[in-house]
Design a protein around this motif. Sequence first.
Motif, mmCIF file in Angstrom:
data_model
loop_
_atom_site.group_PDB
_atom_site.id
_atom_site.type_symbol
_atom_site.label_atom_id
_atom_site.label_comp_id
_atom_site.label_asym_id
_atom_site.label_seq_id
_atom_site.Cartn_x
_atom_site.Cartn_y
_atom_site.Cartn_z
ATOM 1 N N ASN A 1 -6.483 2.935 7.569
ATOM 2 C CA ASN A 1 -6.559 3.564 6.250
ATOM 3 C C ASN A 1 -6.614 5.079 6.412
ATOM 4 O O ASN A 1 -6.723 5.599 7.529
ATOM 5 C CB ASN A 1 -7.772 3.069 5.464
ATOM 6 C CG ASN A 1 -7.480 2.929 3.983
ATOM 7 O OD1 ASN A 1 -6.544 3.537 3.465
ATOM 8 N ND2 ASN A 1 -8.256 2.106 3.299
ATOM 9 N N CYS B 1 -1.633 -8.070 -4.261
ATOM 10 C CA CYS B 1 -2.223 -6.769 -3.958
ATOM 11 C C CYS B 1 -3.151 -6.916 -2.759
ATOM 12 O O CYS B 1 -3.675 -7.998 -2.470
ATOM 13 C CB CYS B 1 -2.987 -6.204 -5.155
ATOM 14 S SG CYS B 1 -4.358 -7.208 -5.701
ATOM 15 N N ALA C 1 -1.062 6.776 -3.539
ATOM 16 C CA ALA C 1 -1.029 6.427 -4.958
ATOM 17 C C ALA C 1 -0.400 7.522 -5.806
ATOM 18 O O ALA C 1 0.093 7.249 -6.903
ATOM 19 C CB ALA C 1 -2.449 6.151 -5.457
ATOM 20 N N LYS D 1 -7.480 -0.799 -1.124
ATOM 21 C CA LYS D 1 -6.424 0.205 -1.206
ATOM 22 C C LYS D 1 -6.205 0.798 0.192
ATOM 23 O O LYS D 1 -7.160 1.143 0.879
ATOM 24 C CB LYS D 1 -6.825 1.333 -2.156
ATOM 25 C CG LYS D 1 -7.004 0.922 -3.608
ATOM 26 C CD LYS D 1 -7.424 2.131 -4.433
ATOM 27 C CE LYS D 1 -7.604 1.772 -5.899
ATOM 28 N NZ LYS D 1 -8.021 2.956 -6.689
ATOM 29 N N ARG D 2 -4.928 0.943 0.589
ATOM 30 C CA ARG D 2 -4.663 1.412 1.944
ATOM 31 C C ARG D 2 -3.454 2.348 1.999
ATOM 32 O O ARG D 2 -2.479 2.162 1.279
ATOM 33 C CB ARG D 2 -4.398 0.233 2.891
ATOM 34 C CG ARG D 2 -5.600 -0.638 3.155
ATOM 35 C CD ARG D 2 -5.271 -1.714 4.169
ATOM 36 N NE ARG D 2 -6.371 -2.642 4.332
ATOM 37 C CZ ARG D 2 -7.341 -2.522 5.226
ATOM 38 N NH1 ARG D 2 -7.331 -1.491 6.045
ATOM 39 N NH2 ARG D 2 -8.301 -3.422 5.314
ATOM 40 N N THR D 3 -3.554 3.300 2.917
ATOM 41 C CA THR D 3 -2.438 4.153 3.331
ATOM 42 C C THR D 3 -2.526 4.310 4.842
ATOM 43 O O THR D 3 -3.627 4.276 5.400
ATOM 44 C CB THR D 3 -2.525 5.537 2.657
ATOM 45 O OG1 THR D 3 -2.391 5.376 1.259
ATOM 46 C CG2 THR D 3 -1.424 6.458 3.144
ATOM 47 N N GLY E 1 0.794 -1.219 0.000
ATOM 48 C CA GLY E 1 0.000 0.000 0.000
ATOM 49 C C GLY E 1 0.825 1.267 0.000
ATOM 50 O O GLY E 1 1.985 1.301 -0.400
ATOM 51 N N CYS F 1 -4.763 6.154 -2.165
ATOM 52 C CA CYS F 1 -4.279 4.918 -1.555
ATOM 53 C C CYS F 1 -3.973 3.928 -2.667
ATOM 54 O O CYS F 1 -4.387 4.108 -3.817
ATOM 55 C CB CYS F 1 -5.336 4.322 -0.620
ATOM 56 S SG CYS F 1 -5.996 5.494 0.587
ATOM 57 N N SER F 2 -3.250 2.862 -2.337
ATOM 58 C CA SER F 2 -2.848 1.926 -3.384
ATOM 59 C C SER F 2 -2.935 0.477 -2.911
ATOM 60 O O SER F 2 -3.008 0.195 -1.716
ATOM 61 C CB SER F 2 -1.417 2.241 -3.857
ATOM 62 O OG SER F 2 -0.486 2.017 -2.813
ATOM 63 N N TYR F 3 -2.895 -0.448 -3.908
ATOM 64 C CA TYR F 3 -3.006 -1.884 -3.657
ATOM 65 C C TYR F 3 -1.680 -2.643 -3.548
ATOM 66 O O TYR F 3 -1.616 -3.674 -2.885
ATOM 67 C CB TYR F 3 -3.757 -2.546 -4.819
ATOM 68 C CG TYR F 3 -5.231 -2.310 -4.884
ATOM 69 C CD1 TYR F 3 -6.085 -2.857 -3.932
ATOM 70 C CD2 TYR F 3 -5.790 -1.589 -5.943
ATOM 71 C CE1 TYR F 3 -7.462 -2.674 -4.024
ATOM 72 C CE2 TYR F 3 -7.159 -1.400 -6.036
ATOM 73 C CZ TYR F 3 -7.994 -1.949 -5.081
ATOM 74 O OH TYR F 3 -9.340 -1.780 -5.171
#
Length: 578
Positions: free
Chosen positions: A164, A141, A115, A145-147, A112, A122-124
Amino acid sequence: MKDKQIVRWVLGLVLLLTAPAVAVSQEDGLATCPMVKIEAERLPDLNIPRNAHSIFCVNGEVTVVGGHTKSFIPTATAEYYKDGEWHLIQTEYPHDNGVCVVLRSGKVLLAGGHAEPMGVGCSYPVEEYDPATHTFRGFSCLNAKRTLAVGAELDSGKVVVSGNWYAEDGIEVFDGDRDFSRVKAVSVGRASPFVLRSARDNALIFGSGGTHGEILYADVVDRLKGEPFHVPLLRQWHPIFCEAPFCNDLGFIGDEAADDYSWLLPATDWTVGDSTDWLATRPMAILQVRDTVFSLLPTTCPVPVEGLNGRIHYYSPIIADRQAHRGYMHGIDKDNRHYVLCVAYDKTPAPLTLYYTDPLSDAGFPEIVLTDNGDLMIVGGITYNKGLDGQLQNDNFSPLATVYLLRLGNGEAAETSKGFAQTWLWIILALVILAIAVAVCLMLKRRHRPSSENCNPSSADVSAPDSNDVLMQRICDLMEREKLYLNSELKLIDMADALNTNRNLISSCINQKRGCSFSQLVGSYRVEHAKRLLRTSPDTKISEIWMQSGFSTETSFFRTFKAATGMTPSEWKSAQTD
């Protein structure tokens, strides 16, 4: 007259010997927590300035991964420190504020992150780092999607992930091979939560930061297996919000082989000051968590919140050195002087020592890692500047490349602390001489005991009771007379107002005299009240018992009752009739 002169001479000698100790212990106004100055050793700079990067030490190598560099742009690079220099390598993905889990296999799971530049989205992506070959492999992945998420590896090899930022939160699990799958929702969305293993196959999830930067009350705790539960202690003592992408198990002090899953976390008293102000100066303490039991770690002195020039801003979790049985918490003051609070957690109460450096103008709020030598390395990070409104504003557009080493293992801190050992020798010596002085006084009194005609009752030598004894008695009297514990919303400030005293004095008194927190003391009164109701009103429903006893929820009633008695309320009730 001669006898009096002897006594005065002995007492004068005691004062003379204790003077240096008093002078040292009160240096800079911090009389309750010893302070030790250490030198910050400047190491070579990173190849790329970075912030919000992951950092860990595996195979003796400190490694930083991802984050963002100048102009707030994510960087798909990593660096490892070996042979006195940083070696730059390429990653598959940037992982700016991503997940970092050091696995038992020796490899590192990374996932993550933001993005886009400017900390957006956030990203995978998921990848694995192999320290043996210094290579990265993208292989999967995330389910979402998480940050600003956090992960923890269970004994089974599965990894729990939660947290998240500006997106929906939830709990998902990595199967240890390839797949991530959603397990359940959380009671409240969190950013950078604490994810703590509580058993071989379970984990607790809680924290004080929301997914949009809002402040949360941290008293609701989610878990991988089981229902959420309420911890009244966390309503007052908030775990501090650690925004950095910290790795798993930093504050772990337990022993998996003995099924001991114990943790240390820094916490701040959220009942003090403006509840909307992250930066307010508040009392701090050390939270101890084992299984589902939360308590305050007894310490020899309060956690210092004021440094050499104003407030210390603590922002890191506690990093445990399990070999040395010490935990470290990092902070900075307005002069950019760095502080490390050392907690010797294997002793009761735990001694605290505050290490500090000279101001470091080129080191801001860095990421921190414990090296294999037991030292702390502070790497990169950002500076904070005051805006037009007087509030601190971070400078994510100009991260730092500076690196410093704080020697806390077998190095400089140990040498510097000898001065305090010598101080304690002076104190011990003074106490010995004081004992001699008391003995001399007693001998003189026996030799010159006055006759009954000269006895003056008003001048009798009656020792005053300890101030904490008096305050503890007042607390107990008020509890038993007014039954304040029946108020489910009872707070420490209410007790302080009722006794016309300071809440910190009450908290410290209860901790010293009863070895527990204010919430735990109130809980014990509520349990005793519930037991009386169970004995005298056996037909009353359990749902009415807990409400009449002052508990805020049925979950907290059952948990507190079982912790105190070893039985559920129904089991205890049955045992009374057997």
